[in-house]
Design an enzyme around this catalytic site. Structure first.
Site, mmCIF file in Angstrom:
data_model
loop_
_atom_site.group_PDB
_atom_site.id
_atom_site.type_symbol
_atom_site.label_atom_id
_atom_site.label_comp_id
_atom_site.label_asym_id
_atom_site.label_seq_id
_atom_site.Cartn_x
_atom_site.Cartn_y
_atom_site.Cartn_z
ATOM 1 N N PRO A 60 0.832 -1.201 0.000
ATOM 2 C CA PRO A 60 0.000 0.000 0.000
ATOM 3 C C PRO A 60 0.873 1.259 0.000
ATOM 4 O O PRO A 60 1.773 1.389 0.823
ATOM 5 C CB PRO A 60 -0.788 -0.124 1.301
ATOM 6 C CG PRO A 60 -0.755 -1.572 1.634
ATOM 7 C CD PRO A 60 0.576 -2.060 1.151
ATOM 8 N N GLU A 61 0.595 2.146 -0.938
ATOM 9 C CA GLU A 61 1.301 3.430 -0.989
ATOM 10 C C GLU A 61 0.283 4.523 -0.744
ATOM 11 O O GLU A 61 -0.830 4.243 -0.293
ATOM 12 C CB GLU A 61 2.041 3.570 -2.315
ATOM 13 C CG GLU A 61 3.087 2.469 -2.499
ATOM 14 C CD GLU A 61 3.934 2.604 -3.766
ATOM 15 O OE1 GLU A 61 4.011 3.711 -4.331
ATOM 16 O OE2 GLU A 61 4.510 1.594 -4.207
ATOM 17 N N LYS A 117 2.317 7.063 4.161
ATOM 18 C CA LYS A 117 1.670 5.749 4.139
ATOM 19 C C LYS A 117 1.202 5.329 5.531
ATOM 20 O O LYS A 117 1.082 4.155 5.842
ATOM 21 C CB LYS A 117 2.647 4.722 3.551
ATOM 22 C CG LYS A 117 2.935 4.986 2.067
ATOM 23 C CD LYS A 117 3.962 4.050 1.498
ATOM 24 C CE LYS A 117 5.368 4.491 1.813
ATOM 25 N NZ LYS A 117 6.376 3.673 1.137
ATOM 26 N N TYR A 171 -6.230 -13.097 9.622
ATOM 27 C CA TYR A 171 -5.086 -12.175 9.594
ATOM 28 C C TYR A 171 -5.415 -10.826 10.231
ATOM 29 O O TYR A 171 -4.608 -9.904 10.187
ATOM 30 C CB TYR A 171 -4.614 -11.955 8.164
ATOM 31 C CG TYR A 171 -4.232 -13.229 7.453
ATOM 32 C CD1 TYR A 171 -3.138 -13.992 7.875
ATOM 33 C CD2 TYR A 171 -4.978 -13.700 6.370
ATOM 34 C CE1 TYR A 171 -2.790 -15.173 7.232
ATOM 35 C CE2 TYR A 171 -4.635 -14.880 5.720
ATOM 36 C CZ TYR A 171 -3.545 -15.610 6.155
ATOM 37 O OH TYR A 171 -3.202 -16.781 5.517
ATOM 38 N N ARG A 206 1.253 -10.622 6.030
ATOM 39 C CA ARG A 206 2.698 -10.856 6.086
ATOM 40 C C ARG A 206 3.348 -10.328 7.365
ATOM 41 O O ARG A 206 4.530 -10.505 7.583
ATOM 42 C CB ARG A 206 3.364 -10.252 4.842
ATOM 43 C CG ARG A 206 2.846 -10.871 3.545
ATOM 44 C CD ARG A 206 3.694 -10.495 2.364
ATOM 45 N NE ARG A 206 5.026 -11.078 2.474
ATOM 46 C CZ ARG A 206 5.986 -10.872 1.575
ATOM 47 N NH1 ARG A 206 5.760 -10.116 0.528
ATOM 48 N NH2 ARG A 206 7.163 -11.425 1.735
ATOM 49 N N LYS A 230 20.584 17.701 -4.526
ATOM 50 C CA LYS A 230 20.653 16.263 -4.260
ATOM 51 C C LYS A 230 21.441 15.553 -5.354
ATOM 52 O O LYS A 230 21.046 15.564 -6.512
ATOM 53 C CB LYS A 230 19.238 15.665 -4.186
ATOM 54 C CG LYS A 230 18.296 16.384 -3.228
ATOM 55 C CD LYS A 230 18.686 16.155 -1.783
ATOM 56 C CE LYS A 230 17.667 16.791 -0.840
ATOM 57 N NZ LYS A 230 18.015 16.585 0.578
ATOM 58 N N ASN A 255 7.501 2.206 -4.348
ATOM 59 C CA ASN A 255 8.155 1.671 -5.537
ATOM 60 C C ASN A 255 7.342 1.823 -6.824
ATOM 61 O O ASN A 255 7.851 2.270 -7.846
ATOM 62 C CB ASN A 255 8.506 0.198 -5.319
ATOM 63 C CG ASN A 255 9.639 -0.252 -6.217
ATOM 64 O OD1 ASN A 255 10.509 0.529 -6.583
ATOM 65 N ND2 ASN A 255 9.633 -1.516 -6.585
#
Length: 393
Positions: A2-3, A60, A107, A126, A167, A186
């Site tokens: 999840p983002e 997040k 879960y 997980r 940067k 990602n």
């Protein structure tokens, strides 16, 4: 994982269906890996009788504001999700629970029943998520250490361009840094760089003003579009690289081949034909002679951790030149960062980008301790060498 769009969709589902209702039942899993620093019984007692006032998000992370503290906070990790039973229609697809589904899921880590009968569960298959009970979630780590939220606190184009000019790291790695911008993971990083036609390994400081402005625009558009469809990936635009990035081999987008490299410690999808290195980096790649790689005798598969193409090698070489010189003998190179919220779902991928923010504080202390230990060992070795008798000629 999840983002920002997935967590924002969950927040909106809670906001739409749960606010103003009182918690009449709570079940917290006895899982100390996920339930952080509080017992299940204490957590349950702190929730009972409380009313949900508002739902908040940064990056997040999601937290629920009750009529009095403490408040439950959720760091989604790799597979965290909010489910709501009894909700007929919501854009957030994970909120819908079918009658045939197990409920609450085995879960489930956080379950509450509200006074109107509606039920909410936070699940984590997980077990890389963190569920906390905090007096002020925004004032403590990890939320307090996050950078500006990519949706709620966007930089202006000029601010973004100026910050990138300072940067020197690869742009993909910078976008994944939650202390720089919170909420980009990602898949979003890959998507915005593809849409902006920017190479993931391009040095941030070397990007043109035009590229900075394009990237700024793409970050806004990708996030807003994903939220517009309730983070339902099946409704993402067909021209997004997202739909093909998990295929790994033989992947194409708009008829153009997708390659996979390592950038920012993560498996990264990009289109070489459209996303090219520019400036000095491009010149170095062009000047690098092609080298034949020998295959292993056993079967020809060379499964090493070395860069997979010339561009990765050029960038790694530049980073080594700019980095500090190793001190002492036998110093091991720094370990590669494991991918956190991997959409690639790779085994052992147990760290989230938010976790990296937390680790920065402890990393400094660990480095100092390591240096002190090495200095001590050097003194002992020097003392032992001086005591050894010289060999006769």
């Amino acid at each position: 994982m999840p983002e920002l769009p997935e967590v924002e969709a969950a927040r909106r589902a809670v906001e739409e269906h749960c606010l103003g209702k009182k918690i009449k039942k709570a079940i917290i899993a006895n899982d100390t890996k996920v339930i952080d620093s509080v017992s299940a019984s204490d957590f349950e007692a702190a929730l009972l009788g409380k009313t949900l006032i508002s739902a908040h998000r940064k990056g997040k992370n999601l937290w629920l504001h009750l009529d009095s503290p403490p408040f439950p906070s959720f760091q989604f990790g790799m597979s965290g999700a909010i489910y709501i039973k009894g909700v007929a229609v919501t854009k957030y697809k994970r909120s819908a629970v079918n009658d045939t589904d197990e409920w609450p899921s085995k879960y489930s880590k956080f379950f509450i029943e509200l006074d109107d009968g509606l039920e909410l569960s936070f699940t984590d298959k997980r077990r890389f998520a963190k569920v906390r009970l905090l007096k002020d979630p925004a004032a403590v780590s990890p939320i307090s250490e996050l950078g500006p939220d990519a949706l709620l606190e966007p930089m202006t184009v000029d601010e973004f361009t100026e910050s990138l000019s300072k940067k020197k790291i690869a742009i993909k790695a910078l976008l994944l840094d939650q202390s720089y911008i919170a909420g980009i993971g990602n898949w979003i990083a890959d998507e915005v760089l593809y849409q902006a036609r920017i190479h993931p390994l391009q040095s941030s400081a070397s990007m043109s003003k035009e590229n900075c402005a394009t990237l700024h625009k793409c970050i806004k558009e990708v996030i807003e579009k994903a939220i517009e469809v309730g983070a339902d990936s099946s409704q993402f635009p067909k021209n997004w690289i997202f739909h093909s990035r998990e295929k790994k081999s033989g992947a194409f987008v708009d008829g153009k081949k997708i390659d996979f490299i390592n950038a920012g410690g993560r498996t990264t999808a990009y289109v070489p034909e459209l996303q090219k290195l520019s400036g000095n980096q491009a010149a170095k790649v062009a000047a690098e002679p092609r080298k034949k790689t020998s295959k292993r005798k056993s079967g020809g598969n060379d499964d090493t951790d070395e860069p997979s193409n010339k561009e990765e090698k050029i960038v790694e070489t530049d980073q080594l030149k700019k980095g500090p010189k190793p001190r002492g003998r036998g110093k091991k190179p720094p370990m590669k960062r494991k991918s956190d919220d991997s959409d690639d779902d790779e085994a052992g991928d147990d760290n989230s980008d938010d976790d990296e923010v937390q680790k920065k504080t402890t990393k400094k202390t660990t480095t100092k301790q390591a240096k002190a230990e090495k200095a001590s060992k050097k003194k002992v070795q020097s003392s032992q060498n001086s005591k050894k008798p010289k060999k006769a000629k």
